[in-house]
Design a protein around this motif. Structure first.
Motif, PDB file in Angstrom:
ATOM      1  N   GLY A  95      56.996 -30.342  55.193  1.00 48.41           N
ATOM      2  CA  GLY A  95      57.348 -29.037  55.737  1.00 48.41           C
ATOM      3  C   GLY A  95      58.812 -28.709  55.527  1.00 48.41           C
ATOM      4  N   ILE A  96      59.078 -27.413  55.331  1.00 47.25           N
ATOM      5  CA  ILE A  96      60.440 -26.926  55.141  1.00 47.25           C
ATOM      6  C   ILE A  96      60.566 -25.624  55.919  1.00 47.25           C
ATOM      7  CG2 ILE A  96      62.078 -25.984  53.457  1.00 47.25           C
ATOM      8  CD1 ILE A  96      60.783 -27.863  51.359  1.00 47.25           C
ATOM      9  N   ALA A  97      61.562 -25.546  56.794  1.00 44.38           N
ATOM     10  CA  ALA A  97      61.739 -24.329  57.594  1.00 44.38           C
ATOM     11  C   ALA A  97      63.130 -23.758  57.387  1.00 44.38           C
ATOM     12  CB  ALA A  97      61.508 -24.633  59.075  1.00 44.38           C
ATOM     13  N   PHE A  98      63.181 -22.567  56.780  1.00 45.47           N
ATOM     14  CA  PHE A  98      64.455 -21.874  56.592  1.00 45.47           C
ATOM     15  C   PHE A  98      64.676 -20.894  57.743  1.00 45.47           C
ATOM     16  CE2 PHE A  98      63.310 -22.712  52.039  1.00 45.47           C
ATOM     17  CZ  PHE A  98      64.350 -23.597  51.778  1.00 45.47           C
ATOM     18  N   ASP A  99      65.929 -20.793  58.161  1.00 47.98           N
ATOM     19  CA  ASP A  99      66.257 -19.875  59.253  1.00 47.98           C
ATOM     20  C   ASP A  99      66.688 -18.505  58.758  1.00 47.98           C
ATOM     21  OD1 ASP A  99      65.798 -21.729  61.273  1.00 47.98           O
ATOM     22  OD2 ASP A  99      67.810 -22.565  61.065  1.00 47.98           O
ATOM     23  N   ILE A 100      67.529 -18.490  57.719  1.00 51.91           N
ATOM     24  CA  ILE A 100      68.117 -17.217  57.297  1.00 51.91           C
ATOM     25  C   ILE A 100      68.340 -17.228  55.799  1.00 51.91           C
ATOM     26  CG2 ILE A 100      69.361 -16.523  59.397  1.00 51.91           C
ATOM     27  CD1 ILE A 100      71.802 -17.939  58.090  1.00 51.91           C
ATOM     28  N   ASP A 101      68.431 -16.040  55.224  1.00 51.70           N
ATOM     29  CA  ASP A 101      69.077 -15.839  53.948  1.00 51.70           C
ATOM     30  C   ASP A 101      68.643 -16.837  52.875  1.00 51.70           C
ATOM     31  OD1 ASP A 101      70.891 -14.555  52.365  1.00 51.70           O
ATOM     32  OD2 ASP A 101      72.575 -15.834  52.936  1.00 51.70           O
ATOM     33  N   VAL A 102      67.412 -16.696  52.375  1.00 52.30           N
ATOM     34  CA  VAL A 102      66.906 -17.682  51.419  1.00 52.30           C
ATOM     35  C   VAL A 102      66.839 -17.077  50.016  1.00 52.30           C
ATOM     36  CG1 VAL A 102      65.167 -19.465  51.115  1.00 52.30           C
ATOM     37  CG2 VAL A 102      65.341 -18.297  53.310  1.00 52.30           C
ATOM     38  N   PRO A 103      67.721 -17.499  49.104  1.00 51.49           N
ATOM     39  CA  PRO A 103      67.628 -16.998  47.733  1.00 51.49           C
ATOM     40  C   PRO A 103      66.332 -17.452  47.068  1.00 51.49           C
ATOM     41  CG  PRO A 103      69.507 -18.500  47.975  1.00 51.49           C
ATOM     42  CD  PRO A 103      68.798 -18.461  49.293  1.00 51.49           C
ATOM     43  N   VAL A 104      65.880 -16.683  46.068  1.00 49.94           N
ATOM     44  CA  VAL A 104      64.608 -16.971  45.398  1.00 49.94           C
ATOM     45  C   VAL A 104      64.581 -18.390  44.827  1.00 49.94           C
ATOM     46  CG1 VAL A 104      63.154 -16.315  43.421  1.00 49.94           C
ATOM     47  CG2 VAL A 104      64.122 -14.554  44.899  1.00 49.94           C
TER      48      VAL A 104
ATOM     49  N   ASN B 188      58.269 -26.348  45.245  1.00 48.91           N
ATOM     50  CA  ASN B 188      58.118 -27.512  44.378  1.00 48.91           C
ATOM     51  C   ASN B 188      58.212 -28.825  45.169  1.00 48.91           C
ATOM     52  OD1 ASN B 188      58.046 -28.770  41.697  1.00 48.91           O
ATOM     53  ND2 ASN B 188      60.152 -29.367  42.159  1.00 48.91           N
ATOM     54  N   ALA B 189      59.062 -28.859  46.182  1.00 51.21           N
ATOM     55  CA  ALA B 189      59.266 -30.095  46.961  1.00 51.21           C
ATOM     56  C   ALA B 189      58.140 -30.353  47.955  1.00 51.21           C
ATOM     57  CB  ALA B 189      60.606 -30.031  47.700  1.00 51.21           C
ATOM     58  N   LEU B 190      57.294 -29.333  48.198  1.00 53.39           N
ATOM     59  CA  LEU B 190      56.221 -29.504  49.184  1.00 53.39           C
ATOM     60  C   LEU B 190      55.007 -30.202  48.591  1.00 53.39           C
ATOM     61  CD1 LEU B 190      56.167 -26.072  51.053  1.00 53.39           C
ATOM     62  CD2 LEU B 190      56.760 -28.298  52.039  1.00 53.39           C
ATOM     63  N   ALA B 191      54.454 -31.126  49.352  1.00 49.34           N
ATOM     64  CA  ALA B 191      53.179 -31.736  48.988  1.00 49.34           C
ATOM     65  C   ALA B 191      52.069 -30.708  49.212  1.00 49.34           C
ATOM     66  CB  ALA B 191      52.947 -32.964  49.853  1.00 49.34           C
ATOM     67  N   PRO B 192      50.928 -30.848  48.522  1.00 53.20           N
ATOM     68  CA  PRO B 192      49.815 -29.929  48.777  1.00 53.20           C
ATOM     69  C   PRO B 192      49.503 -29.881  50.279  1.00 53.20           C
ATOM     70  CG  PRO B 192      49.347 -31.285  46.869  1.00 53.20           C
ATOM     71  CD  PRO B 192      50.632 -31.808  47.464  1.00 53.20           C
ATOM     72  N   GLY B 193      49.333 -28.688  50.806  1.00 45.26           N
ATOM     73  CA  GLY B 193      49.080 -28.538  52.236  1.00 45.26           C
ATOM     74  C   GLY B 193      50.344 -28.465  53.061  1.00 45.26           C
ATOM     75  N   GLY B 194      51.487 -28.773  52.459  1.00 45.87           N
ATOM     76  CA  GLY B 194      52.768 -28.710  53.177  1.00 45.87           C
ATOM     77  C   GLY B 194      53.119 -27.277  53.547  1.00 45.87           C
ATOM     78  N   ARG B 195      53.912 -27.146  54.606  1.00 43.25           N
ATOM     79  CA  ARG B 195      54.211 -25.809  55.117  1.00 43.25           C
ATOM     80  C   ARG B 195      55.621 -25.335  54.802  1.00 43.25           C
ATOM     81  NH1 ARG B 195      51.595 -24.796  61.037  1.00 43.25           N
ATOM     82  NH2 ARG B 195      49.425 -25.188  60.460  1.00 43.25           N
ATOM     83  N   LEU B 196      55.702 -24.062  54.477  1.00 38.65           N
ATOM     84  CA  LEU B 196      56.982 -23.401  54.241  1.00 38.65           C
ATOM     85  C   LEU B 196      57.124 -22.302  55.290  1.00 38.65           C
ATOM     86  CD1 LEU B 196      59.449 -23.076  52.345  1.00 38.65           C
ATOM     87  CD2 LEU B 196      58.060 -21.546  50.956  1.00 38.65           C
ATOM     88  N   VAL B 197      58.260 -22.298  55.979  1.00 41.99           N
ATOM     89  CA  VAL B 197      58.536 -21.295  57.006  1.00 41.99           C
ATOM     90  C   VAL B 197      59.797 -20.550  56.585  1.00 41.99           C
ATOM     91  CG1 VAL B 197      59.029 -20.914  59.457  1.00 41.99           C
ATOM     92  CG2 VAL B 197      57.609 -22.865  58.767  1.00 41.99           C
TER      93      VAL B 197
ATOM     94  N   ALA C 175      53.641 -20.374  55.361  1.00 34.48           N
ATOM     95  CA  ALA C 175      52.754 -20.443  54.198  1.00 34.48           C
ATOM     96  C   ALA C 175      52.467 -21.901  53.894  1.00 34.48           C
ATOM     97  CB  ALA C 175      53.399 -19.759  53.004  1.00 34.48           C
ATOM     98  N   GLN C 176      51.347 -22.122  53.211  1.00 38.02           N
ATOM     99  CA  GLN C 176      50.912 -23.478  52.930  1.00 38.02           C
ATOM    100  C   GLN C 176      50.870 -23.692  51.420  1.00 38.02           C
ATOM    101  OE1 GLN C 176      47.220 -24.363  54.930  1.00 38.02           O
ATOM    102  NE2 GLN C 176      48.146 -26.289  55.605  1.00 38.02           N
ATOM    103  N   ARG C 177      51.354 -24.855  51.001  1.00 42.79           N
ATOM    104  CA  ARG C 177      51.354 -25.198  49.578  1.00 42.79           C
ATOM    105  C   ARG C 177      49.917 -25.268  49.104  1.00 42.79           C
ATOM    106  NH1 ARG C 177      52.524 -25.161  44.763  1.00 42.79           N
ATOM    107  NH2 ARG C 177      53.758 -26.754  43.709  1.00 42.79           N
ATOM    108  N   VAL C 178      49.605 -24.561  48.026  1.00 42.26           N
ATOM    109  CA  VAL C 178      48.240 -24.605  47.520  1.00 42.26           C
ATOM    110  C   VAL C 178      47.970 -25.972  46.900  1.00 42.26           C
ATOM    111  CG1 VAL C 178      47.967 -22.119  47.234  1.00 42.26           C
ATOM    112  CG2 VAL C 178      48.947 -23.474  45.385  1.00 42.26           C
ATOM    113  N   ALA C 179      46.696 -26.341  46.882  1.00 46.67           N
ATOM    114  CA  ALA C 179      46.334 -27.727  46.573  1.00 46.67           C
ATOM    115  C   ALA C 179      46.417 -28.075  45.096  1.00 46.67           C
ATOM    116  CB  ALA C 179      44.947 -28.026  47.097  1.00 46.67           C
TER     117      ALA C 179
END
Ligand SMILES: [Zn+2]
Length: 209
Positions: free
Chosen positions: A144-153, A161-170, A193-197
């Motif tokens: 899982g990775i959770a950003f608070d503010i201001d996230v460049p593309v 890329n760093a997330l394992a399948p099923g890993g969460r991005l906030v 959002a969840q990393r697609v498998a």
């Protein structure tokens, strides 16, 4: 910085996937306190100073309000990240650092990287001082990775890329959801959002379009 994280670190520059090599000057227990992380391909070097990895990039210093540091906020962040008893490697952003002790209480087998912090977060396995455009992590090593503010593309893409399948991005609600993840929840402040498998297939499909 926890020595055993080294095999999950990669040079953030655009070239072949390359592990970073540590040269340590001071270690304490299994932590690198002073040293250098170097790339053998592009020769980039990142200093480890007072236990934190120095990376380029300015980051905003948030106004800390009692609400942002509340137990409620920690509980919300834990829920968005989907923390559970399985443990895993997670990355939290500059405000998320304050939730790490509470997260460890509910998910003791998890490890947390604190990004965009000014100094070492003592409960984190790694602290990144600065706000890089690209995360220095190997593919599929995080839950899982959770950003608070201001996230460049570029930062968002490296997180996918760093997330394992099923890993969460906030990320904040006004951030566009990047390719490679599927949105599973949203409110007025954030989406999850969840990393697609099948990440490899998706990359190939995108490239061949
Ligand atoms: Zn490099």
């Amino acid at each position: 910085m926890f020595v055993e994280l080294l095999d999950k670190l990669r040079c953030p520059h655009t070239h072949e996937d390359n592990p970073l090599i540590a040269t340590t000057a001071v270690t304490f227990e299994r932590y690198i306190v002073e040293g250098t992380l170097g790339c053998s391909v592009c020769l980039a070097e990142y200093r480890v100073h007072k236990g934190a990895m120095d990376m380029e990039g300015n980051f905003p210093v948030p106004a800390l309000t009692p609400e942002l540091l509340s137990e409620e906020e920690s509980t919300r962040r834990a829920a968005l990240l989907g923390l559970d008893e399985r443990g895993g490697l997670y990355l939290v952003d500059l405000l998320g650092r304050y939730s790490i002790p509470a997260h460890l209480a509910i998910s003791p087998d998890s490890q947390f990287v604190a990004m965009s912090v000014m100094d070492r977060q003592e409960h984190a396995v790694m602290s990144i001082c600065g706000r890089p455009d690209t995360l220095p992590f190997a593919a599929a090593c995080m839950r899982g990775i959770a950003f608070d503010i201001d996230v460049p593309v570029s930062l968002l893409q490296s997180a996918v890329n760093a997330l394992a399948p099923g890993g969460r991005l906030v990320a904040p609600a006004d951030t566009a959801v990047p390719p490679g993840v599927e949105e599973i929840a949203r409110d007025d402040r954030s989406w999850v959002a969840q990393r697609v498998a099948t990440p490899v297939l998706n990359v190939i499909r995108r490239a061949s379009r």
